[in-house]
Motif scaffolding. Structure first.
Motif, PDB file in Angstrom:
ATOM      1  N   GLN A  97       0.823  -1.213   0.000  1.00 16.61           N
ATOM      2  CA  GLN A  97       0.000   0.000   0.000  1.00 16.61           C
ATOM      3  C   GLN A  97       0.857   1.264   0.000  1.00 16.61           C
ATOM      4  O   GLN A  97       0.497   2.262  -0.623  1.00 16.61           O
ATOM      5  CB  GLN A  97      -0.931  -0.020   1.212  1.00 16.61           C
ATOM      6  CG  GLN A  97      -2.039  -1.067   1.083  1.00 16.61           C
ATOM      7  CD  GLN A  97      -2.821  -1.239   2.371  1.00 16.61           C
ATOM      8  OE1 GLN A  97      -2.272  -1.161   3.463  1.00 16.61           O
ATOM      9  NE2 GLN A  97      -4.120  -1.480   2.252  1.00 16.61           N
ATOM     10  N   ILE A  98       1.996   1.228   0.699  1.00 16.98           N
ATOM     11  CA  ILE A  98       2.910   2.371   0.662  1.00 16.98           C
ATOM     12  C   ILE A  98       3.420   2.586  -0.764  1.00 16.98           C
ATOM     13  O   ILE A  98       3.520   3.719  -1.249  1.00 16.98           O
ATOM     14  CB  ILE A  98       4.098   2.146   1.621  1.00 16.98           C
ATOM     15  CG1 ILE A  98       3.606   2.179   3.072  1.00 16.98           C
ATOM     16  CG2 ILE A  98       5.174   3.215   1.418  1.00 16.98           C
ATOM     17  CD1 ILE A  98       4.648   1.760   4.083  1.00 16.98           C
ATOM     18  N   GLU A  99       3.726   1.502  -1.443  1.00 18.03           N
ATOM     19  CA  GLU A  99       4.205   1.603  -2.827  1.00 18.03           C
ATOM     20  C   GLU A  99       3.113   2.150  -3.736  1.00 18.03           C
ATOM     21  O   GLU A  99       3.376   2.984  -4.615  1.00 18.03           O
ATOM     22  CB  GLU A  99       4.687   0.231  -3.296  1.00 18.03           C
ATOM     23  CG  GLU A  99       5.952  -0.234  -2.569  1.00 18.03           C
ATOM     24  CD  GLU A  99       6.396  -1.639  -2.953  1.00 18.03           C
ATOM     25  OE1 GLU A  99       5.679  -2.297  -3.743  1.00 18.03           O
ATOM     26  OE2 GLU A  99       7.456  -2.073  -2.470  1.00 18.03           O
ATOM     27  N   ALA A 100       1.858   1.710  -3.519  1.00 20.44           N
ATOM     28  CA  ALA A 100       0.745   2.232  -4.326  1.00 20.44           C
ATOM     29  C   ALA A 100       0.475   3.698  -4.002  1.00 20.44           C
ATOM     30  O   ALA A 100       0.150   4.488  -4.888  1.00 20.44           O
ATOM     31  CB  ALA A 100      -0.515   1.392  -4.078  1.00 20.44           C
ATOM     32  N   LEU A 101       0.624   4.065  -2.737  1.00 20.04           N
ATOM     33  CA  LEU A 101       0.382   5.439  -2.296  1.00 20.04           C
ATOM     34  C   LEU A 101       1.399   6.411  -2.878  1.00 20.04           C
ATOM     35  O   LEU A 101       1.050   7.509  -3.337  1.00 20.04           O
ATOM     36  CB  LEU A 101       0.432   5.497  -0.767  1.00 20.04           C
ATOM     37  CG  LEU A 101       0.293   6.862  -0.097  1.00 20.04           C
ATOM     38  CD1 LEU A 101      -1.129   7.390  -0.249  1.00 20.04           C
ATOM     39  CD2 LEU A 101       0.660   6.777   1.386  1.00 20.04           C
ATOM     40  N   THR A 102       2.678   6.010  -2.881  1.00 17.25           N
ATOM     41  CA  THR A 102       3.749   6.921  -3.291  1.00 17.25           C
ATOM     42  C   THR A 102       4.216   6.713  -4.727  1.00 17.25           C
ATOM     43  O   THR A 102       4.919   7.563  -5.266  1.00 17.25           O
ATOM     44  CB  THR A 102       4.962   6.742  -2.364  1.00 17.25           C
ATOM     45  OG1 THR A 102       5.458   5.399  -2.477  1.00 17.25           O
ATOM     46  CG2 THR A 102       4.586   7.022  -0.914  1.00 17.25           C
ATOM     47  N   GLY A 103       3.849   5.584  -5.306  1.00 20.56           N
ATOM     48  CA  GLY A 103       4.336   5.280  -6.653  1.00 20.56           C
ATOM     49  C   GLY A 103       5.798   4.861  -6.670  1.00 20.56           C
ATOM     50  O   GLY A 103       6.432   4.861  -7.725  1.00 20.56           O
ATOM     51  N   GLN A 104       6.338   4.495  -5.493  1.00 17.77           N
ATOM     52  CA  GLN A 104       7.742   4.118  -5.378  1.00 17.77           C
ATOM     53  C   GLN A 104       7.864   2.720  -4.772  1.00 17.77           C
ATOM     54  O   GLN A 104       7.164   2.392  -3.815  1.00 17.77           O
ATOM     55  CB  GLN A 104       8.501   5.106  -4.473  1.00 17.77           C
ATOM     56  CG  GLN A 104       8.445   6.551  -4.926  1.00 17.77           C
ATOM     57  CD  GLN A 104       9.232   6.786  -6.203  1.00 17.77           C
ATOM     58  OE1 GLN A 104      10.234   6.122  -6.450  1.00 17.77           O
ATOM     59  NE2 GLN A 104       8.789   7.726  -7.007  1.00 17.77           N
ATOM     60  N   VAL A 105       8.738   1.915  -5.322  1.00 14.90           N
ATOM     61  CA  VAL A 105       9.038   0.622  -4.720  1.00 14.90           C
ATOM     62  C   VAL A 105       9.793   0.881  -3.420  1.00 14.90           C
ATOM     63  O   VAL A 105      10.769   1.620  -3.399  1.00 14.90           O
ATOM     64  CB  VAL A 105       9.884  -0.257  -5.671  1.00 14.90           C
ATOM     65  CG1 VAL A 105      10.309  -1.536  -4.971  1.00 14.90           C
ATOM     66  CG2 VAL A 105       9.100  -0.570  -6.944  1.00 14.90           C
ATOM     67  N   LEU A 106       9.325   0.287  -2.320  1.00 18.45           N
ATOM     68  CA  LEU A 106       9.944   0.526  -1.018  1.00 18.45           C
ATOM     69  C   LEU A 106      11.021  -0.512  -0.750  1.00 18.45           C
ATOM     70  O   LEU A 106      10.739  -1.699  -0.562  1.00 18.45           O
ATOM     71  CB  LEU A 106       8.882   0.473   0.091  1.00 18.45           C
ATOM     72  CG  LEU A 106       9.403   0.684   1.519  1.00 18.45           C
ATOM     73  CD1 LEU A 106      10.064   2.048   1.656  1.00 18.45           C
ATOM     74  CD2 LEU A 106       8.262   0.539   2.523  1.00 18.45           C
ATOM     75  N   VAL A 113      13.317   8.641  -0.792  1.00 21.85           N
ATOM     76  CA  VAL A 113      12.376   9.087  -1.830  1.00 21.85           C
ATOM     77  C   VAL A 113      10.938   8.887  -1.355  1.00 21.85           C
ATOM     78  O   VAL A 113      10.074   9.757  -1.550  1.00 21.85           O
ATOM     79  CB  VAL A 113      12.618   8.313  -3.147  1.00 21.85           C
ATOM     80  CG1 VAL A 113      11.614   8.744  -4.213  1.00 21.85           C
ATOM     81  CG2 VAL A 113      14.044   8.530  -3.634  1.00 21.85           C
ATOM     82  N   VAL A 114      10.670   7.733  -0.740  1.00 20.25           N
ATOM     83  CA  VAL A 114       9.334   7.468  -0.214  1.00 20.25           C
ATOM     84  C   VAL A 114       8.974   8.488   0.862  1.00 20.25           C
ATOM     85  O   VAL A 114       7.856   9.017   0.897  1.00 20.25           O
ATOM     86  CB  VAL A 114       9.245   6.034   0.348  1.00 20.25           C
ATOM     87  CG1 VAL A 114       7.936   5.813   1.098  1.00 20.25           C
ATOM     88  CG2 VAL A 114       9.382   5.017  -0.783  1.00 20.25           C
ATOM     89  N   GLN A 115       9.933   8.799   1.735  1.00 24.94           N
ATOM     90  CA  GLN A 115       9.708   9.825   2.755  1.00 24.94           C
ATOM     91  C   GLN A 115       9.319  11.160   2.136  1.00 24.94           C
ATOM     92  O   GLN A 115       8.390  11.834   2.589  1.00 24.94           O
ATOM     93  CB  GLN A 115      10.970  10.020   3.590  1.00 24.94           C
ATOM     94  CG  GLN A 115      11.076   9.107   4.790  1.00 24.94           C
ATOM     95  CD  GLN A 115      12.219   9.542   5.679  1.00 24.94           C
ATOM     96  OE1 GLN A 115      13.356   9.117   5.489  1.00 24.94           O
ATOM     97  NE2 GLN A 115      11.927  10.389   6.639  1.00 24.94           N
TER      98      GLN A 115
END
Length: 309
Positions: A97-106, A113-115
């Motif tokens: 969900q974090i990856e979907a939210l930010t568009g970045q692979v965590l 970048v995610v931050q």
């Protein structure tokens, strides 16, 4: 016309009338009923119910679809809402969900970048949060950057299951803060061991929530206690030595019950007194780098104490 002819005619008329009376019910039965208009409302129904063969099938009412940021226990591709009332909303984000939210692979290389994405208002307005809520969340991501980095790192290492976001929203107070949801990971047989939220009884009545994070050069000390209408979440994590200690649930609650009921922090307690009393109660050194304490009292008031050295 003579009397005989008159009698014959009268008799014929009587027979004709009797025949007509017999035919009328038959004609009424065979006569097709007019079709109901397509716009006519079904009988014995409301605007959201259709009657079929003496049964009622309920259809969703128009306008009841909630945005992803509202409702309780809502799950979508970017977040899971586990609690919502008129006072606050609690949201979880797993790694996908974090990856979907930010568009970045965590992963370890992309945490920064995610931050940065979590600190952008646009990231949150895109999920149907209001502008004011998005501003609160983005500011919290900026102010709690060290904590956020630590949580994201633990998620990539499978030490933490979810990133947690708590949004307080009422007419007197609004805030947002991030934390970790320390669900235990699946065991060797792949069984989900659940969360550290349990239905427990407690002697802690002076706080509904107590969140403590003290950062030292050699690691962090964290306490997380919440009481959601009898559903208790309790956790103590000590990373100040090479051996990381993490206790949850009933075991953590037992330790906190030795401290929190006796911790004399009230709404008018000065900041330095609150910090000093907390460090003493948990037997923590005062050579910290960063101190943060958040308290939610049973009457709805909240306090936040922060200090940096």
């Amino acid at each position: 016309m003579n009397k005989t002819t008159t009698k014959v005619v009268a008799g014929i008329a009587v027979v004709a009338m009797a025949g007509a009376l017999i035919l009328i019910p038959s004609l009424n039965k065979s006569k097709p009923r007019p079709l109901e208009s397509a716009d006519a409302a079904p009988s014995e129904t409301n605007s959201n119910t259709i009657g079929i063969a003496n049964e009622k099938v309920t259809t969703p009412a128009k306008g009841t679809n909630h945005p992803s940021a509202s409702g309780e226990n809502n799950i979508d591709s970017t977040m899971t809402i586990i609690y919502k009332d008129s006072y606050k909303t609690v949201v979880l984000f797993n790694q996908d969900q974090i990856e979907a939210l930010t568009g970045q692979v965590l992963d370890a290389a992309s945490i920064k970048v995610v931050q940065d994405m979590l600190q952008q208002e646009d990231t949150w307005t895109a999920q149907n949060f209001s502008t004011s809520e998005a501003n609160l969340i983005a500011n919290a991501a900026s102010q709690e950057s060290n904590k956020l980095q630590s949580i994201l790192t633990k998620i990539t290492q499978n030490k933490v299951a979810d990133l947690k976001l708590v949004i307080v929203h009422n007419e007197h107070h609004s805030s947002a803060n991030f934390g970790a949801d320390h669900r235990e990971q699946a065991n060797q047989n792949g069984t989900d061991l659940g969360t550290n939220t349990e239905e427990l009884t407690t002697s802690i009545t002076n706080f509904l929530e107590f969140e403590l994070e003290v950062d030292y050069a050699q690691g962090q000390y964290e306490v997380d206690y919440k009481n959601y209408h009898g559903m208790i979440q309790a956790e103590i994590e000590d990373e100040r030595s090479k051996t990381n200690t993490n206790i949850q649930g009933a075991t953590a609650l037992k330790q906190l019950e030795k401290v929190l009921p006796k911790l004399e922090i009230e709404k008018d307690t000065p900041k330095q007194d609150a910090i000093s009393r907390t460090l003493t109660a948990f037997q923590l050194a005062d050579n910290y780098k960063e101190f943060e304490l958040k308290i939610h009292f049973p009457d709805g008031d909240q306090l936040t104490f922060k200090s940096n050295k």
